[in-house]
Design an enzyme around this catalytic site. Structure first.
Site, PDB file in Angstrom:
ATOM      1  N   HIS A 186       0.857  -1.182   0.000  1.00 40.19           N
ATOM      2  CA  HIS A 186       0.000   0.000   0.000  1.00 40.19           C
ATOM      3  C   HIS A 186       0.895   1.234   0.000  1.00 40.19           C
ATOM      4  CE1 HIS A 186      -3.779  -2.034   1.941  1.00 40.19           C
ATOM      5  NE2 HIS A 186      -3.255  -2.764   0.968  1.00 40.19           N
ATOM      6  N   GLU A 209       0.965   3.870   1.809  1.00 42.39           N
ATOM      7  CA  GLU A 209       1.453   4.254   3.133  1.00 42.39           C
ATOM      8  C   GLU A 209       2.617   3.375   3.573  1.00 42.39           C
ATOM      9  OE1 GLU A 209      -1.715   3.525   2.180  1.00 42.39           O
ATOM     10  OE2 GLU A 209      -3.111   4.141   3.745  1.00 42.39           O
ATOM     11  N   CYS A 260      -6.099   1.775   6.030  1.00 43.10           N
ATOM     12  CA  CYS A 260      -6.687   0.516   6.490  1.00 43.10           C
ATOM     13  C   CYS A 260      -6.047   0.132   7.825  1.00 43.10           C
ATOM     14  CB  CYS A 260      -6.460  -0.577   5.445  1.00 43.10           C
ATOM     15  SG  CYS A 260      -4.724  -1.094   5.299  1.00 43.10           S
TER      16      CYS A 260
END
Length: 143
Positions: free
Chosen positions: A46, A48, A76
């Site tokens: 992801h 991040e 998430c």
């Protein structure tokens, strides 16, 4: 946040879900990334996570003290945990994610007793309509 949107658009151009992230400290960009789960064949890739990994490498530390994270979608649970472990100072995100988000939705990770660190500030909704439209268009083309 503009750089995070650049990364999100680049991710979309690669066929990835358009999420982008950037980590800044003292006005300097330490890391930037867009989703690469398909390209890397890695479910943890992801935006991040990639930005946190790069910033940690740049700083030579697993603790990103004094760093702020800008991301185009509410993180998430996996990314919220990484934000906590990295000791991110401030989290800024664009679009809320009622289905997969874990900051203002779902498990509300930072509010859990098991969360050892939460950002000093969490600000959502920055350029939210722009981020939501980017995601809508991406998924509309996929259907």
């Amino acid at each position: 946040m503009g750089i995070a949107f650049e990364e999100a658009r680049a991710a979309a151009a690669r066929g990835e879900v358009p999420v982008g992230a950037v980590i800044v400290r003292n006005g300097d960009v330490l890391a930037r990334a867009g989703n690469r789960t398909l390209l890397d064949r890695d479910p943890t890739a992801h935006a991040e996570m990639l930005a946190i990994r790069e910033a940690a490498h740049v700083l030579g530390s697993e603790r990103l003290i004094g760093c702020d994270l800008y991301v185009t979608l509410e993180p998430c649970a996996m990314c919220a945990a990484a934000i906590s472990f990295a000791r991110i100072r401030r989290l800024y995100f664009a679009a809320a994610d009622p289905k997969g988000g874990a900051v203002e939705h779902g498990p509300r990770f930072f509010a859990q007793a098991t969360c050892h660190h939460q950002p000093e500030e969490v600000i959502g909704g920055l350029r939210e309509s722009e981020a939501a439209e980017l995601l809508r268009e991406f998924f509309k083309e996929r259907r």
